[in-house]
Design a protein around this motif. Structure first.
Motif, short mmCIF file in Angstrom:
data_model
loop_
_atom_site.label_atom_id
_atom_site.label_comp_id
_atom_site.label_asym_id
_atom_site.label_seq_id
_atom_site.Cartn_x
_atom_site.Cartn_y
_atom_site.Cartn_z
N PRO A 37 -23.23 119.30 58.94
CA PRO A 37 -23.94 118.41 57.93
C PRO A 37 -25.48 118.38 57.95
CG PRO A 37 -22.08 117.37 59.17
CD PRO A 37 -22.54 118.66 59.85
N LYS A 38 -26.22 118.68 58.95
CA LYS A 38 -27.54 118.96 58.97
C LYS A 38 -28.19 120.09 58.04
CE LYS A 38 -28.77 119.58 63.29
NZ LYS A 38 -29.54 120.00 64.47
N ASP A 39 -27.07 120.92 57.63
CA ASP A 39 -27.44 122.22 56.79
C ASP A 39 -27.61 121.62 55.28
OD1 ASP A 39 -27.64 124.55 58.42
OD2 ASP A 39 -25.21 124.17 58.53
N ILE A 46 -29.70 124.90 46.95
CA ILE A 46 -30.53 126.05 46.02
C ILE A 46 -29.27 127.29 45.66
CG2 ILE A 46 -32.35 127.58 45.52
CD1 ILE A 46 -33.05 124.62 45.57
N ALA A 47 -29.10 127.36 44.53
CA ALA A 47 -28.09 128.45 44.09
C ALA A 47 -29.04 129.80 43.88
CB ALA A 47 -27.65 128.17 42.64
N ILE A 48 -28.60 130.69 44.50
CA ILE A 48 -29.34 132.11 44.21
C ILE A 48 -28.59 132.84 43.30
CG2 ILE A 48 -30.57 134.03 45.27
CD1 ILE A 48 -31.02 132.19 47.85
N GLY A 77 -36.91 123.83 53.59
CA GLY A 77 -36.31 122.76 53.97
C GLY A 77 -35.28 122.69 52.93
N GLY A 78 -34.69 123.74 52.10
CA GLY A 78 -33.62 123.70 51.33
C GLY A 78 -32.58 124.41 51.87
N PHE A 79 -31.16 124.41 51.37
CA PHE A 79 -30.01 124.79 51.75
C PHE A 79 -29.55 126.01 50.58
CE2 PHE A 79 -25.17 124.35 52.08
CZ PHE A 79 -25.06 125.58 53.15
N PRO A 80 -29.79 127.33 50.90
CA PRO A 80 -29.41 128.61 49.98
C PRO A 80 -28.05 128.85 49.83
CG PRO A 80 -30.30 129.45 52.00
CD PRO A 80 -30.26 128.06 52.31
N VAL A 81 -27.50 129.01 48.78
CA VAL A 81 -26.14 129.74 48.58
C VAL A 81 -26.18 130.52 47.36
CG1 VAL A 81 -24.76 127.31 49.22
CG2 VAL A 81 -25.57 127.60 46.85
N GLU A 82 -25.68 131.85 47.89
CA GLU A 82 -25.72 132.85 46.92
C GLU A 82 -24.45 132.81 45.84
OE1 GLU A 82 -25.82 137.64 46.82
OE2 GLU A 82 -25.64 136.74 48.96
N LEU A 83 -24.64 132.92 44.49
CA LEU A 83 -23.53 132.94 43.57
C LEU A 83 -23.78 134.28 42.96
CD1 LEU A 83 -23.87 129.34 41.92
CD2 LEU A 83 -22.31 130.13 43.67
N HIS A 115 -20.95 123.62 40.16
CA HIS A 115 -21.07 123.75 41.66
C HIS A 115 -22.32 122.75 42.04
CE1 HIS A 115 -19.29 127.96 41.15
NE2 HIS A 115 -19.07 127.45 42.67
N PRO A 116 -22.10 122.45 43.38
CA PRO A 116 -22.86 121.26 43.90
C PRO A 116 -24.55 121.79 44.12
CG PRO A 116 -21.46 122.22 45.65
CD PRO A 116 -21.25 122.83 44.13
N VAL A 117 -25.03 122.27 43.27
CA VAL A 117 -26.40 122.76 43.37
C VAL A 117 -27.57 121.91 42.86
CG1 VAL A 117 -25.65 125.13 43.56
CG2 VAL A 117 -26.20 124.26 41.33
#
Length: 578
Positions: A37-39, A46-48, A77-83, A115-117
């Motif tokens: 959860p802390k992530d 942030i979608a990449i 301080g963001g959470f990156p997710v690659e799409l 998506h949840p971005v």
């Protein structure tokens, strides 16, 4: 001023914050992938959006650069997710990547919407990826920043500098004329593209990334950093850091992409010696943003803004690597600042004027002054007349001046294969005064408006030393191309535009200074021909192509789908959740 976001108002919190069964499902699946959860709690997601693939040399480095973007996101301080997005490798996709620009745009819009971005870093550069990514992100309405792939290094052959595209066309004619050997040609193939990155000439890739910077969608200086340069690694991380702050600021494309921003893009395009493709893509981008930009805006800028970037194909010697080391786009913009709206907002959170303050030109031959231009007017000119009622385009800065005013007989080809076969026939009845015409190559006819507009010079003329002649088509041409090519004839011949009525031997008159083009045939004769015209067979009967042909708009309208333009439902700035 827009209020800053708070953790509980983040869009991603709609997925992860609720204490209900759906929230449980979203959180548990994130934990399934090893996240805690802390992530994500209280952090922008942030979608990449990465357009890397194994068969796209322009984006070969994106497999590593995405990690640099992620590093920046995490630092901020963001959470990156690659799409993953469709890659659209210009060199390999047939019949043309233009057929699939709108598909990538739809892909981007729906990826972001579903998506949840909270924001997105768009990774692109190869010709159609820049406009496609920006089209989709604009319609999605989330904070977005564009990271250009960057141009490749200079080509080299026998100590000579090679420019992608431009020198390929040049030396191909020399090979056809018999002045270079097969061994020479093979060595050029090995030397013209020496690193990852986009074309290092002022082709469509560098044109569109420059426009992306000019309209405010990249960080200052991002558009011309060479792909292998360490500056590109640092810029990638900076994009990751900046997008997190943009989410908190709620700095969306709608707040950046004003009409003035697009006029800045047009002015920069003219000064850069841009690709003719700029017109189609920029019109589409503006209309997605709800801004009415058309051919008249390009024509107005063409009369005022000179070409000052001495970069091939409009320039003589230099390539994008030289342009970057001469100061890059911020430096060029300082020299045309009188033609820019300096108060336009950018993704940096500062105005364009603030972004270019302090920029310097380090080489006055690469980036000329407005009093010493490469070409006194802008790179492109829009012609109109009975052959192109809705306009057509020529790049006068990159053609033989003697064809800027010309009358000659038409030599007409109805399709690419017949043209290709005839061009190499040394008995072809053709002179340098002829105007070569390729039709049925527009948005619907191509299909997808391929880059066939730079028709080859007939072999018999090449052997006589001819290296330019007038060519006319409803197709496009590569931004790396040059020559007296009149393109984007609208409406296209496939749907019955006037180009469909031309016959071999008809006289055509072109006057670039007066911006006119005319088919010198009596109206009564044209009406007889129109009555006898038969529409070609459909190009597609199923799938994406079927949808494409029914909804694609014409070249002067940007070739977007009619159901995606803002007038069909303006983006709200906050995508719905499916």
């Amino acid at each position: 001023m827009t209020a800053r976001k708070t953790p509980e108002t983040l869009r991603s919190a709609r997925w992860f914050a609720p204490d209900d069964l759906r929230g449980f499902g979203h959180r548990s699946r994130m934990m399934q992938m090893g996240y805690a959860p802390k992530d994500w709690v209280g952090r922008p997601v942030i979608a990449i959006l990465n357009t890397w693939s194994d068969i796209n040399p322009c984006h070969a480095h994106f497999k590593q650069r995405v990690d640099d973007v992620k590093r920046g996101v995490l630092q901020a301080g963001g959470f990156p997710v690659e799409l993953p997005g469709i890659s659209l490798a210009e060199q390999y996709v047939k019949p043309t990547t233009m057929l699939y620009r709108n598909m990538l745009a739809m892909d981007v819009e729906e990826l972001l919407r579903s998506h949840p971005v909270d924001g997105v870093v768009l990774m692109g550069g190869c010709d159609k990826t820049t406009p496609a990514l920006l089209l989709g992100a604009t319609s999605a309405g989330l904070p977005a920043i564009y990271l250009p792939a960057g141009p490749m290094l200079r080509g080299n052959w026998k100590g000579r500098i090679l420019g992608s595209g431009s020198d390929a066309w040049k030396y191909w004619d020399e090979r056809r004329a018999g002045t270079i050997t097969d061994a020479d040609w093979l060595n050029m193939e090995a030397g013209i593209a020496r690193s990852h990155g986009t074309c290092m000439t002022m082709g469509t890739a560098s044109t569109m990334t420059a426009i992306a910077e000019a309209i405010g969608m990249t960080l200052p200086g991002a558009s011309s950093i060479p792909a292998p340069d360490a500056n590109h690694v640092r810029m990638s991380a900076e994009c990751g850091r900046r997008i997190v702050e943009m989410v908190w600021e709620d700095l969306t494309p709608g707040r950046i992409q004003t009409r003035e921003a697009f006029l800045n893009g047009i002015a920069v395009a003219m000064a850069m010696g841009c690709s003719t493709n700029a017109i189609i893509h920029l019109i589409a981008q503006a209309r997605r943003a709800g801004q009415e930009i058309g051919l008249d805006d390009f024509e107005a800028a063409s009369r005022k803004v000179p070409v000052i970037a001495n970069v091939r194909p409009s320039g003589d010697t230099y390539l994008m690597e030289d342009f970057f080391y001469a100061g890059g786009l911020p430096a060029l913009m300082t020299r045309i600042r009188d033609h820019l709206h300096l108060d336009a907002m950018t993704v940096s959170g500062r105005t364009l004027g603030e972004n270019i303050a302090g920029a310097e030109v380090y080489n006055d031959d690469v980036i000329r002054g407005v009093d010493n231009p490469i070409y006194a007017e802008g790179a492109l000119a829009v012609l109109k007349g009975n052959l192109a009622p809705d306009g057509c385009v020529i790049k006068p800065s990159a053609c033989d001046p003697r064809y800027l005013k010309h009358t000659g007989p038409a030599l007409v080809f109805d399709d690419y294969p017949s043209m290709k076969a005839a061009i190499d026939d040394e008995n072809l009845d053709v002179t340098a005064d002829h105007i070569l015409i390729l039709r049925n190559a527009g948005p619907q006819g191509g299909p997808g408006m391929p880059e066939w507009g730079m028709l080859p010079i007939p072999r018999k003329l090449v052997k006589q030393g001819v290296r330019d002649m007038l060519r006319l088509s409803d197709a496009r041409m590569s931004g790396t191309s040059y020559g007296a090519c009149i393109l984007h004839v609208s409406p296209e011949s496939y749907i019955g535009g006037p180009l469909a009525l031309v016959k071999t031997g008809d006289m055509i008159s072109v006057n670039v200074a007066e911006r006119t083009i005319s088919l010198d045939v009596p109206d009564e004769e044209l009406e007889r021909r129109r009555a006898a015209w038969v529409r070609p067979e459909p190009r597609f009967e199923r799938g994406y192509g079927w949808m494409f042909t029914r909804h694609i708009k014409q070249a002067h309208e940007g070739c977007d789908f009619d159901f995606l333009e803002t007038s069909f439902g303006a983006p709200t700035g906050e995508p719905a959740i499916y």
